[in-house]
Design a protein around this motif. Structure first.
Motif, PDB file in Angstrom:
ATOM      1  N   LEU A  64       0.844  -1.206   0.000  1.00 26.32           N
ATOM      2  CA  LEU A  64       0.000   0.000   0.000  1.00 26.32           C
ATOM      3  C   LEU A  64       0.873   1.246   0.000  1.00 26.32           C
ATOM      4  CD1 LEU A  64      -2.975  -0.649   2.437  1.00 26.32           C
ATOM      5  CD2 LEU A  64      -3.039  -0.388  -0.022  1.00 26.32           C
ATOM      6  N   TYR A 115       3.406   1.038  -3.530  1.00 31.05           N
ATOM      7  CA  TYR A 115       2.853   1.009  -4.882  1.00 31.05           C
ATOM      8  C   TYR A 115       1.608   1.850  -5.050  1.00 31.05           C
ATOM      9  CZ  TYR A 115       6.352  -2.439  -5.763  1.00 31.05           C
ATOM     10  OH  TYR A 115       7.570  -3.052  -5.889  1.00 31.05           O
ATOM     11  N   PHE A 116       0.955   2.224  -3.947  1.00 31.54           N
ATOM     12  CA  PHE A 116      -0.264   3.020  -4.105  1.00 31.54           C
ATOM     13  C   PHE A 116      -0.148   4.371  -3.416  1.00 31.54           C
ATOM     14  CE2 PHE A 116      -1.701  -1.398  -4.611  1.00 31.54           C
ATOM     15  CZ  PHE A 116      -2.101  -1.290  -5.928  1.00 31.54           C
ATOM     16  N   ASP A 117       1.067   4.735  -3.053  1.00 36.95           N
ATOM     17  CA  ASP A 117       1.327   6.054  -2.473  1.00 36.95           C
ATOM     18  C   ASP A 117       0.437   6.366  -1.278  1.00 36.95           C
ATOM     19  OD1 ASP A 117       3.267   6.559  -4.355  1.00 36.95           O
ATOM     20  OD2 ASP A 117       1.805   7.296  -5.805  1.00 36.95           O
ATOM     21  N   VAL A 118       0.044   5.337  -0.536  1.00 38.40           N
ATOM     22  CA  VAL A 118      -0.734   5.574   0.671  1.00 38.40           C
ATOM     23  C   VAL A 118       0.231   5.975   1.775  1.00 38.40           C
ATOM     24  CG1 VAL A 118      -2.322   4.546   2.322  1.00 38.40           C
ATOM     25  CG2 VAL A 118      -2.384   3.842  -0.062  1.00 38.40           C
ATOM     26  N   GLN A 119      -0.156   6.957   2.591  1.00 40.24           N
ATOM     27  CA  GLN A 119       0.747   7.360   3.667  1.00 40.24           C
ATOM     28  C   GLN A 119       0.940   6.206   4.647  1.00 40.24           C
ATOM     29  OE1 GLN A 119      -0.638  10.909   5.478  1.00 40.24           O
ATOM     30  NE2 GLN A 119       0.076  12.173   3.789  1.00 40.24           N
ATOM     31  N   ILE A 141      -1.627   5.797   7.407  1.00 36.32           N
ATOM     32  CA  ILE A 141      -2.950   5.274   7.052  1.00 36.32           C
ATOM     33  C   ILE A 141      -2.854   3.802   6.677  1.00 36.32           C
ATOM     34  CG2 ILE A 141      -4.825   5.482   5.390  1.00 36.32           C
ATOM     35  CD1 ILE A 141      -4.815   7.687   7.331  1.00 36.32           C
ATOM     36  N   ALA A 152      -4.740   0.687   8.555  1.00 43.73           N
ATOM     37  CA  ALA A 152      -5.601  -0.345   7.972  1.00 43.73           C
ATOM     38  C   ALA A 152      -5.132  -1.722   8.430  1.00 43.73           C
ATOM     39  CB  ALA A 152      -5.571  -0.247   6.446  1.00 43.73           C
ATOM     40  N   VAL A 166     -10.698  11.790   5.736  1.00 47.11           N
ATOM     41  CA  VAL A 166     -10.183  11.254   4.473  1.00 47.11           C
ATOM     42  C   VAL A 166     -11.330  10.812   3.567  1.00 47.11           C
ATOM     43  CG1 VAL A 166      -8.765   9.443   3.466  1.00 47.11           C
ATOM     44  CG2 VAL A 166      -8.014  10.588   5.517  1.00 47.11           C
ATOM     45  N   LEU A 191      -4.687  13.983   3.203  1.00 48.62           N
ATOM     46  CA  LEU A 191      -3.832  14.056   4.385  1.00 48.62           C
ATOM     47  C   LEU A 191      -2.581  14.865   4.107  1.00 48.62           C
ATOM     48  CD1 LEU A 191      -4.039  10.491   5.898  1.00 48.62           C
ATOM     49  CD2 LEU A 191      -4.649  12.615   7.002  1.00 48.62           C
ATOM     50  N   VAL A 195     -11.049   1.519   4.786  1.00 50.24           N
ATOM     51  CA  VAL A 195      -9.853   2.369   4.685  1.00 50.24           C
ATOM     52  C   VAL A 195      -9.084   2.038   3.412  1.00 50.24           C
ATOM     53  CG1 VAL A 195      -7.672   3.004   5.747  1.00 50.24           C
ATOM     54  CG2 VAL A 195      -9.626   2.545   7.176  1.00 50.24           C
ATOM     55  N   VAL A 196      -8.849   0.744   3.184  1.00 47.70           N
ATOM     56  CA  VAL A 196      -8.064   0.340   2.014  1.00 47.70           C
ATOM     57  C   VAL A 196      -8.773   0.782   0.735  1.00 47.70           C
ATOM     58  CG1 VAL A 196      -7.243  -1.652   0.715  1.00 47.70           C
ATOM     59  CG2 VAL A 196      -6.926  -1.562   3.171  1.00 47.70           C
ATOM     60  N   VAL A 232      -8.508   4.665   0.352  1.00 43.10           N
ATOM     61  CA  VAL A 232      -7.189   5.191  -0.013  1.00 43.10           C
ATOM     62  C   VAL A 232      -6.806   4.735  -1.417  1.00 43.10           C
ATOM     63  CG1 VAL A 232      -6.325   5.482   2.310  1.00 43.10           C
ATOM     64  CG2 VAL A 232      -5.975   3.328   1.163  1.00 43.10           C
ATOM     65  N   LEU A 233      -7.287   3.554  -1.816  1.00 42.49           N
ATOM     66  CA  LEU A 233      -6.980   3.111  -3.171  1.00 42.49           C
ATOM     67  C   LEU A 233      -7.684   4.010  -4.187  1.00 42.49           C
ATOM     68  CD1 LEU A 233      -6.908  -0.778  -3.089  1.00 42.49           C
ATOM     69  CD2 LEU A 233      -5.038   0.839  -3.196  1.00 42.49           C
ATOM     70  N   SER A 290      -5.789   7.098  -4.475  1.00 40.87           N
ATOM     71  CA  SER A 290      -4.427   7.012  -4.988  1.00 40.87           C
ATOM     72  C   SER A 290      -4.419   7.203  -6.497  1.00 40.87           C
ATOM     73  CB  SER A 290      -3.839   5.654  -4.609  1.00 40.87           C
ATOM     74  OG  SER A 290      -2.928   5.227  -5.588  1.00 40.87           O
ATOM     75  N   SER A 291      -3.679   8.181  -6.957  1.00 42.99           N
ATOM     76  CA  SER A 291      -3.680   8.476  -8.393  1.00 42.99           C
ATOM     77  C   SER A 291      -3.057   7.311  -9.153  1.00 42.99           C
ATOM     78  CB  SER A 291      -2.905   9.767  -8.653  1.00 42.99           C
ATOM     79  OG  SER A 291      -1.592   9.633  -8.181  1.00 42.99           O
ATOM     80  N   ARG A 292      -2.081   6.648  -8.516  1.00 45.90           N
ATOM     81  CA  ARG A 292      -1.419   5.565  -9.218  1.00 45.90           C
ATOM     82  C   ARG A 292      -2.395   4.408  -9.451  1.00 45.90           C
ATOM     83  NH1 ARG A 292       4.477   3.414  -7.572  1.00 45.90           N
ATOM     84  NH2 ARG A 292       4.848   5.574  -7.036  1.00 45.90           N
ATOM     85  N   PHE A 293      -3.241   4.155  -8.426  1.00 47.11           N
ATOM     86  CA  PHE A 293      -4.218   3.076  -8.558  1.00 47.11           C
ATOM     87  C   PHE A 293      -5.215   3.401  -9.665  1.00 47.11           C
ATOM     88  CE2 PHE A 293      -8.265   1.065  -7.326  1.00 47.11           C
ATOM     89  CZ  PHE A 293      -7.858  -0.253  -7.296  1.00 47.11           C
TER      90      PHE A 293
END
Lengths: 340, 344
Positions: A130, A133-137, A140, A144, B259, B265, B307-308, B311-312, B315-318
């Motif tokens: 996460l 690869y998905f730029d999640v902080q 956070i 999760a 969020v 964030l 949450v997952v 955030v996915l 996420s711009s990459r996702f």
């Protein structure tokens, strides 16, 4: 002319030697500060209580905090890369629940313990994916992971599961005596081994040096051609694996697994790592420092037990110490920045 | 479609729809003694503490910060208020109640000012500065309650969380008032824009003449103040000050609500309306989980999934990845039919 030069350089060296020592070992200064605090606490307690520092007590500090020590080693890797892992307490609790339940079903501990470690590693990998690869902080993503592990622990069972498996209980019950009250349990040995392996990995392997590089400046590390993605992933896997191992140790320590175990442990771990001199911005810190941080934490708990005051003072003292260290670190960073 | 509240509202409506389909009584509201009852009303009532905390959290996150201490601040303010009421021995005396409420709110404000001082003046990372109070706060609350769970019996105090005004729960009016006040201060003055400027680039905004330090300090003070109110509501709901349980994990719920509402964030642009939607989403989700017969303890698994997912989506990459996948699929379907059959 040569003589004046030598005199000059000699003078220069004389002036700058302490400075240069400071500059070269700047990242060790917080660790020395932590050692100083630990020593001051021990000496103060010894003077105040008279009969404080006994071999039995020192041994029990390692015994009571071996799970925290393992968690702190894993957390050090993550914090060094500039991240944070809030999931460790919950993962420790969940792997403990899972392991206890598997043991109850009759599986041998030689299968269960590796499974617990692998489970921790998988959760760590998920958090790392996460983040990377998905730029999640990191905050956070590991949150999760924490929610997931905490909930899964309750899925396994809502009640505590007693562990009767002899090899697991052996880890805690065996006391290797070493004369005049000194003793060490296999859990303590495992924890110290983890510290050793962690310190070795960071100091002497390519992976370890890359961890520092990524934490120092991720962009530069990438431009240098270092495997940034793999390293960050691995850091979370290391932390998750440590949490799984801590699950084994904590299960052995309490002789049972309970889904509410380890609430707030992630905060204690972070506090111990920070007190041990690791910068939360990443790139600077040592596993040995984290070990000192854990001992400071254990010493505070013991002293508060000795004083017989309310246990809520533990948290307050830890908070105050954390603050002190963060301010000190802040001053050090500000000073080195100004010098540059 | 491109409105930034689109997805948060869709998620909330979908949740309500699922609930309504699985139990039609979910949306029904009954009137009894001139008071409204029903699942939706419960959600409005129970979401009040989270709403207050999440509003404060929005401001803090907008400055590129985070406030982990809100749960502990709630514990402190509840402990202060209830201890004053218990010590006075006169739980129905209005002046005692006023002092208790005032002291509780003040305790929250002091906590917020302390956080703000550490972050804005000493320049400590927000996550760590508020972690200090998060660790120490519950200890302080335990000291205030002398290690016990302080319980009181006071009908006026109970009214805050459980009373009704004109058919609706009083707590709902509290959250409405908080939303209105924060919205007016942030959006009808320049403060909101300045806050966003500080969140986007503190250094640049300082050079542009924005008093970044004061704005950051103010955000944490507001967060502490609102958490103080939330602590009073919480203690009024259970009529007890439980230093260990009050506001446990509420910081995580609040961050999640912010969020969910589309506030990044990373600081900068923030959406108060989004936070309001996010709070209702979380409260609805919790009530859904309870209704499904899942033990409340397993709730975190669902929270983790949400949450997952969120955030996915953010996420711009996702999104790029999904877009590429979608592109590949449409490219494949554009190819001759036989190829598609072979591929599938």
């Amino acid at each position: 002319m040569t003589s004046t030069q030598t005199v000059l350089t000699g003078e220069l060296r004389a002036v700058t030697r302490p400075h240069r020592f400071m500059a070269r070992h700047a990242s060790w200064i917080p660790v020395f500060a932590a050692v100083g605090i630990l020593v001051a606490m021990v000496v103060g307690a010894q003077l105040y209580f008279g009969k404080f520092l006994t071999p039995r007590l020192v041994s029990s500090i390692l015994l009571d905090n071996s799970y925290l020590l393992i968690l702190a080693v894993g957390m050090t890797f993550v914090i060094l890369t500039g991240g944070i892992d809030l999931s460790v307490g919950a993962v420790m609790s969940f792997t403990g629940m899972m392991g206890a339940s598997l043991l109850r079903q009759g599986l041998p501990s030689s299968v269960v313990a590796p499974t617990m470690l692998a489970t921790g590693a998988v959760i760590g990998l998920g958090v790392g994916v996460l983040v990377q690869y998905f730029d999640v902080q990191p905050f956070i993503a590991s949150l999760a992971g924490m929610f997931l592990a905490r909930g899964l622990g309750f899925v396994v069972s809502l009640n505590s599961i007693k562990v009767t498996d002899p090899p697991i209980l052996w880890l805690q019950g065996t006391r290797l005596q070493a004369g005049s009250g000194w003793y060490i349990t296999p859990t303590g040995i495992i924890a110290l081994l983890v510290v050793l392996v962690g310190a070795g990995l960071l100091a002497y392997t390519r992976f370890g040096r890359t961890v520092y590089a990524v934490g120092g400046n991720e962009q530069s590390a990438r431009l240098m051609g270092l495997p940034v993605a793999r390293t960050k992933l691995l850091a979370y896997v290391v932390s998750g694996t440590c949490a799984g191992l801590a699950g084994v140790i904590f299960t052995a320590y309490t002789g049972a697994a309970y889904p509410l175990n380890g609430i707030g442990t992630e905060l204690d771990t972070i506090a111990a790592v920070v007190i041990g001199g690791t910068l939360l911005t990443g790139g600077s810190g040592f596993v040995v420092g984290s070990m000192i941080g854990v001992f400071v934490y254990g010493m505070i708990k013991t002293i508060i037990n000795f004083l017989g005051v309310d246990q809520s003072w533990t948290r307050i003292t830890i908070g105050a110490l954390l603050l002190l260290f963060v301010v000190v670190q802040r001053l050090i960073v500000a000073r080195s920045a100004r010098r540059r | 479609m491109k409105h930034r509240l689109f997805w948060p509202v869709v998620v909330l409506l979908a949740l309500i729809l699922v609930n309504t389909l699985s139990r039609p009584s979910f949306v029904s509201i009954t009137v009894q003694d001139g008071r409204l009852y029903g699942s939706l009303i419960d959600i409005l009532r129970n979401s009040a503490p989270l709403m207050l905390v999440a509003l404060g959290m929005t401001l803090v996150i907008a400055t590129r910060g985070i406030d982990l201490s809100v749960g502990a601040v709630m514990a402190v303010s509840g402990a202060v208020a209830l201890q004053i009421i218990q010590d006075s021995g006169d739980a129905a005396n209005p002046s005692v109640l006023a002092v208790a409420i005032g002291a509780g709110v003040l305790a929250g404000l002091v906590c917020g000012l302390w956080n703000g001082f550490l972050i804005a003046v000493l320049g400590i990372q927000p996550i760590i500065a508020t972690l200090v109070l998060m660790l120490a706060g519950r200890g302080i609350a335990l000291l205030i309650t002398r290690g016990f769970i302080t319980t009181i019996n006071s009908d006026p105090y109970k009214f805050m969380a459980q009373g009704y005004v004109v058919g609706l729960p009083f707590a709902f009016y509290v959250s409405l008032a908080a939303i209105a006040i924060v919205a007016v201060i942030e959006r009808r003055t320049a403060l909101g824009v300045l806050t966003e400027a500080v969140g986007i680039n503190p250094e640049a905004s300082r050079l542009a003449g924005v008093r970044a330090r004061g704005i950051i300090w103010g955000a944490y003070a507001a967060s502490g103040l609102l958490a103080g109110f939330a602590g009073l509501l919480y203690s009024s709901n259970i009529m007890a000050a439980d230093a260990n349980a009050a506001g446990l994990y509420i910081e995580l719920d609040a961050i999640l609500a912010v969020v969910l509402g589309g506030t990044s964030l990373a600081g900068g642009t923030f959406s108060l309306a989004g936070t309001v939607v996010g709070v209702f989403t979380i409260q609805t989700l919790k009530s859904t989980i309870t209704f499904l017969g899942v033990p409340p303890a397993v709730t975190p698994v669902f929270m983790a999934a949400v949450v997952v997912l969120v955030v996915l989506i953010q996420s711009s990459r996702f999104r790029r990845w999904v877009g590429r996948l979608g592109g590949r699929l449409s490219a494949r379907s554009a190819q001759p039919v036989e190829r598609t059959e072979v591929a599938s």
